[in-house]
Write an enzyme that holds these catalytic residues in place. Structure first.
Site, PDB file in Angstrom:
ATOM      1  N   MET A 180       5.072  -1.646  -8.877  1.00  0.00           N
ATOM      2  CA  MET A 180       5.289  -0.440  -7.394  1.00  0.00           C
ATOM      3  C   MET A 180       5.604   0.796  -7.130  1.00  0.00           C
ATOM      4  SD  MET A 180       2.567  -2.131  -4.701  1.00  0.00           S
ATOM      5  CE  MET A 180       3.522  -2.362  -3.882  1.00  0.00           C
ATOM      6  N   GLY A 181       6.752   1.101  -8.198  1.00  0.00           N
ATOM      7  CA  GLY A 181       7.067   2.277  -8.173  1.00  0.00           C
ATOM      8  C   GLY A 181       8.193   2.461  -7.309  1.00  0.00           C
ATOM      9  N   HIS A 199      14.892  -3.014  -8.994  1.00  0.00           N
ATOM     10  CA  HIS A 199      14.432  -2.837 -10.177  1.00  0.00           C
ATOM     11  C   HIS A 199      14.837  -2.383 -11.999  1.00  0.00           C
ATOM     12  CE1 HIS A 199      11.662  -1.210  -7.230  1.00  0.00           C
ATOM     13  NE2 HIS A 199      10.711  -2.403  -7.325  1.00  0.00           N
ATOM     14  N   SER A 208      12.365  -1.389  -1.718  1.00  0.00           N
ATOM     15  CA  SER A 208      11.987  -0.134  -1.209  1.00  0.00           C
ATOM     16  C   SER A 208      11.545  -0.174  -0.289  1.00  0.00           C
ATOM     17  CB  SER A 208      10.734   0.088  -2.245  1.00  0.00           C
ATOM     18  OG  SER A 208      10.433  -0.122  -3.442  1.00  0.00           O
TER      19      SER A 208
END
Length: 283
Positions: free
Chosen positions: A30-31, A37, A188
């Site tokens: 999801m960025g 990541h 995140s």
């Protein structure tokens, strides 16, 4: 590195890769990318000829609108990181591209049982949103393998079951949790922490490790272990949300036949809901 935003262009590239006989790996995200990541990307690169990273903040998996609204969108920075990692293709569609008629009437994929237990019980609709977007990405990208982080333990179990049930010919690779030097699992959501909260945050892993030590020492009063852990979290400045000790292979209650347990912890620290887990071999 190609950056693609539309389904027709993605399909065109995937057809080309298939004609060339390339082995394709998918890393769905999801960025708001961090080193965790990048570990997924590195694992994908080691296992495939071509790496596709998707960046899509999926509205269907957010149970609270305010969480969706404030989720960081950092596409430019994300693409710069992925370019340095020599990723081949980034798929970064708009919500309109994925859900042209909105999410309310969109066909969904549901994984019974796993979708509504544990995390799913406190976040209604979340895992249905996850399984729907992941299955859609699998159909679009047609990967040979897909890499997911083990930090989201229940999500990984759900995706494995979905792949088995739906007959996807895709190898699912679980990548171990990446941690900061002080033990905090990279996420995140760590970006929501203030400087003071960031100092407190490693306490989550310390409590998790304490539970693991007790299990490995042979303690089996799970209710007491969980109650003490919740109290410890609250004393450290967290708001304990959920602590579970489950069979690692089924996510059901631990029984005398269980060979491995997974400890699943969720706690609020300010505005951030942090999750973590740890596997324990049971003697």
């Amino acid at each position: 590195m190609l950056i693609i935003e539309t389904l027709p262009l993605l399909r065109q590239q995937i057809r080309r890769l298939r004609m060339e006989g390339k082995r394709v790996a998918l890393v769905p995200t999801m960025g708001n990318l961090h080193d965790g990541h990048m570990k997924l990307v590195d694992e994908a690169k080691a296992r495939a000829d071509v790496v596709v990273v998707s960046i899509f903040v999926n509205p269907m998996q957010f149970d609270r609108p305010e969480d969706l609204a404030r989720y960081p969108r950092t596409l430019q920075e994300d693409c710069e990181k992925l370019n340095k990692r020599k990723v081949d293709l980034v798929f970064a569609p708009s919500v309109k591209e994925i859900y042209p008629n909105g999410t309310e009437t969109h066909t969904y994929v549901d994984v019974p049982g796993l979708s509504t237990m544990l995390e799913g019980a406190s976040r209604p609709g979340h895992f249905r949103g996850v399984s729907t977007i992941v299955s859609k990405l699998f159909n679009l990208v047609q990967p040979d393998i897909a890499c997911f982080g083990e930090k989201d333990f229940q999500q990984l179990a759900l995706i494995r079951k979905m792949v088995a049930d739906m007959g996807f010919d895709i190898e699912i690779v679980g990548v171990p949790i990446m941690r900061a030097k002080d033990g905090l699992a990279l996420s995140s959501r760590n970006g929501y922490l203030t400087a003071e909260q960031r100092k407190i945050a490693p306490g989550l892993y310390k409590v998790l490790s304490s539970i693991a030590d007790k299990l490995q020492a042979g303690e089996r009063d799970l209710d007491e272990i969980i109650a003490i852990a919740g109290q410890e979290l609250n004393e450290k400045g967290f708001r304990s949300d959920d602590i579970q000790i489950r069979d690692a292979d089924t996510l059901l209650e631990v029984s005398e036949n269980s060979k491995r347990a997974v400890i699943l912890v969720a706690a609020w620290l300010g505005d951030a809901r942090l999750i973590d887990n740890k596997l324990v071999e049971l003697a």
